[in-house]
Design a protein around this motif. Structure first.
Motif, short mmCIF file in Angstrom:
data_model
loop_
_atom_site.label_atom_id
_atom_site.label_comp_id
_atom_site.label_asym_id
_atom_site.label_seq_id
_atom_site.Cartn_x
_atom_site.Cartn_y
_atom_site.Cartn_z
N PHE A 19 9.08 0.53 -3.80
CA PHE A 19 8.58 0.01 -2.52
C PHE A 19 8.82 0.99 -1.37
O PHE A 19 8.71 0.62 -0.21
N SER A 20 9.14 2.24 -1.70
CA SER A 20 9.54 3.20 -0.67
C SER A 20 8.41 3.49 0.32
O SER A 20 8.65 3.64 1.52
N GLY A 21 7.17 3.57 -0.17
CA GLY A 21 6.05 3.83 0.72
C GLY A 21 5.86 2.70 1.72
O GLY A 21 5.65 2.94 2.92
N LEU A 22 5.93 1.48 1.21
CA LEU A 22 5.80 0.31 2.07
C LEU A 22 6.94 0.25 3.08
O LEU A 22 6.73 0.01 4.29
N LEU A 23 8.15 0.50 2.61
CA LEU A 23 9.31 0.44 3.49
C LEU A 23 9.30 1.57 4.51
O LEU A 23 9.84 1.42 5.62
N GLN A 24 8.68 2.69 4.17
CA GLN A 24 8.56 3.77 5.16
C GLN A 24 7.67 3.34 6.32
O GLN A 24 7.95 3.67 7.48
N LYS A 25 6.61 2.59 6.01
CA LYS A 25 5.76 2.04 7.07
C LYS A 25 6.57 1.11 7.96
O LYS A 25 6.42 1.12 9.19
N VAL A 26 7.41 0.31 7.33
CA VAL A 26 8.26 -0.60 8.09
C VAL A 26 9.21 0.20 8.98
O VAL A 26 9.39 -0.12 10.16
N LYS A 27 9.78 1.24 8.43
CA LYS A 27 10.72 2.06 9.20
C LYS A 27 10.03 2.73 10.38
O LYS A 27 10.57 2.76 11.50
N ASN A 28 8.82 3.25 10.14
CA ASN A 28 8.08 3.93 11.21
C ASN A 28 7.68 2.98 12.33
O ASN A 28 7.54 3.40 13.48
N ALA A 29 7.50 1.70 11.99
CA ALA A 29 7.07 0.72 13.00
C ALA A 29 8.20 0.38 13.97
O ALA A 29 7.95 -0.13 15.07
N ASN A 30 9.46 0.66 13.57
CA ASN A 30 10.62 0.41 14.43
C ASN A 30 10.66 -1.04 14.93
O ASN A 30 10.95 -1.30 16.10
N ALA A 31 10.34 -1.97 14.03
CA ALA A 31 10.32 -3.39 14.40
C ALA A 31 11.73 -3.93 14.53
O ALA A 31 12.70 -3.36 14.01
N ASP A 32 11.84 -5.06 15.22
CA ASP A 32 13.14 -5.70 15.40
C ASP A 32 13.51 -6.59 14.21
O ASP A 32 14.70 -6.74 13.88
N ILE A 33 12.51 -7.22 13.60
CA ILE A 33 12.73 -8.23 12.56
C ILE A 33 11.93 -7.85 11.32
O ILE A 33 10.76 -7.42 11.43
N PHE A 34 12.52 -8.00 10.15
CA PHE A 34 11.84 -7.73 8.89
C PHE A 34 11.68 -9.02 8.11
O PHE A 34 12.66 -9.68 7.76
N LEU A 35 10.43 -9.39 7.84
CA LEU A 35 10.14 -10.59 7.07
C LEU A 35 9.31 -10.22 5.85
O LEU A 35 8.29 -9.53 5.96
#
Length: 413
Positions: free
Chosen positions: A228-244
């Motif tokens: 899931f590293s590619g997906l999680l990299q998108k999450v990391k780049n988004a710098n969101a406050d909450i992960f769902l």
């Protein structure tokens, strides 16, 4: 061709995984029956083996208790419940064929089965085809219950309500001053109808409450992933406050391991209905601390019947029930038994009619009253639980059911 192949497969018993049926009379009438045959089709192997095993244990416990009390009164005769179990090996085609086998060949009066959306969807056309009631204790996607099926029932509240309750909980944290208004969310869900329903529930709450949250990344992943590293990299780049996320148990464990390895940190984290499972704690240790989950049942619910169930389960299996899996299956068997008693015969359609009307007034589930709605699915509230250090789990929402204080935001985030 597939239908013909499945029919041939089940006719010769080649579907595998089954323990088969023993004698006990037909699934109709009931005057000559010596037992009440109930089909159970769940995964005891494959990727969904753990939850499937827990659900099987809940059903077996209910059957043992029913039989110890003398069985079910049918036409003035007390009959024991006889389980006809098949392991679908977490395979959709096999799952459907084994339900067909139980209904058509074993002449069961009902089937309990369908752990997971995928397996539930595979099984769900069979009840109307063979006019035998089916209760799923492990699938809740709207696509199963919006087809107009007449023999389909489910003891899990809708997944879109799970998503909506998650949004409601996070909004409550804002109102409590624990989170700031306007926080951003990264939302990644499994590429199934379950995932679609979960995401839709969250987005519905956000749309109805403007200004609370903004979704800055939304994506999907396939079941059974290993990277899931590619997906999680998108999450990391988004710098969101909450992960769902919305993930089944194995995907939750894999994804959160990689989440931790990549050094991600969010103020709140959820994997939908997964979070407090012992398997996750064993695999990930304190990395699962402070994850919250919206679940259909918790052993912390303050009902006397819940305490008794937990004690009985521990006495039989040597451990407490893991998350919600066993409880929804236990109540599925109990409400089926009550419907058979109300129908007072073993005709599947009469049992179906009774299931539409019957109510379990000492249910283990939130609210304590289990009754099927018009589409066959229950409408019950969710509870939000949060993992705490030391392996503890608390109900943190709603307030009137809370067993501990919510920790928000996550320390160090």
């Amino acid at each position: 061709m597939l239908a013909l192949a499945l029919t041939a497969l089940t006719a010769c018993g080649g579907a595998g995984g089954g323990e088969g049926a023993s004698s006990g009379g037909p699934g109709e009438g009931g005057s000559s029956a010596e037992s009440i045959k109930v089909g159970v089709v769940l995964p005891r192997s494959g990727r969904e083996a753990k939850p499937g095993q827990y659900q099987l244990e809940g059903i077996q416990l209910a059957i043992d208790q029913i039989n110890a009390a003398g069985g079910i009164d049918v036409g003035g005769k007390k009959l024991p419940v006889e389980m006809v179990f098949y392991d679908d090996e977490s395979d959709q085609a096999k799952s459907a064929s084994l339900v067909q086998r139980a209904m058509e060949q074993d002449k069961v009066v009902a089937v309990i089965g369908g752990y997971s959306t995928a397996l539930g969807q595979a099984q769900s056309p069979m009840p109307d085809r063979y006019r035998v009631p089916w209760i799923t204790p492990g699938a809740a996607a709207s696509t199963i219950f919006n087809q107009g099926y007449e023999y389909t029932f489910g003891t899990l509240a809708p997944v879109n309500l799970l998503g909506y309750t998650t949004g409601e909980f996070l909004g409550w944290l804002v109102d409590q001053g624990k989170l700031e208004k306007g926080m951003t969310i990264a939302l990644v869900v499994e590429n199934t109808d379950h995932g679609v329903d979960y995401a839709n529930g969250i987005k519905q709450w956000i749309q109805e409450h403007p200004g609370y949250f903004e979704i800055v990344v939304e994506d999907t992943f396939e079941l059974g992933g290993t990277d899931f590293s590619g997906l999680l990299q998108k999450v990391k780049n988004a710098n969101a406050d909450i992960f769902l996320s919305d993930a089944h148990l194995e995907d939750y464990i894999t994804m959160h391991r990689q989440y931790t390895q990549m050094g991600l940190r969010h103020k709140m984290i959820s994997y939908g209905a997964r979070g407090p499972e012992q398997a996750a704690r064993e695999a990930l240790g304190d990395a699962v601390d402070y994850i919250f989950a919206g679940i259909w049942w918790s052993k912390e619910l303050p009902y006397p019947q819940v305490k008794k169930f937990v004690d009985d389960y521990k006495a039989k299996y040597g451990r407490e029930p893991d998350s919600w899996y066993a409880a929804t299956a236990y109540d599925a068997m109990r409400i089926l038994a009550k419907a058979i008693d109300e129908a007072d015969n073993l005709d599947p359609t009469a049992i179906r009619d009774a299931l539409r009307q019957v109510e379990l007034t000492d249910s283990l589930l939130p609210g304590q009253r289990l009754k099927f709605s018009e589409n066959g699915q229950v409408e019950l509230p969710f509870v939000i639980v949060q993992n705490k250090p030391g392996g503890e789990v608390d109900i943190v929402y709603p307030e009137d059911a809370a067993t501990g204080e919510v920790v928000a935001p996550i320390p160090g985030s």
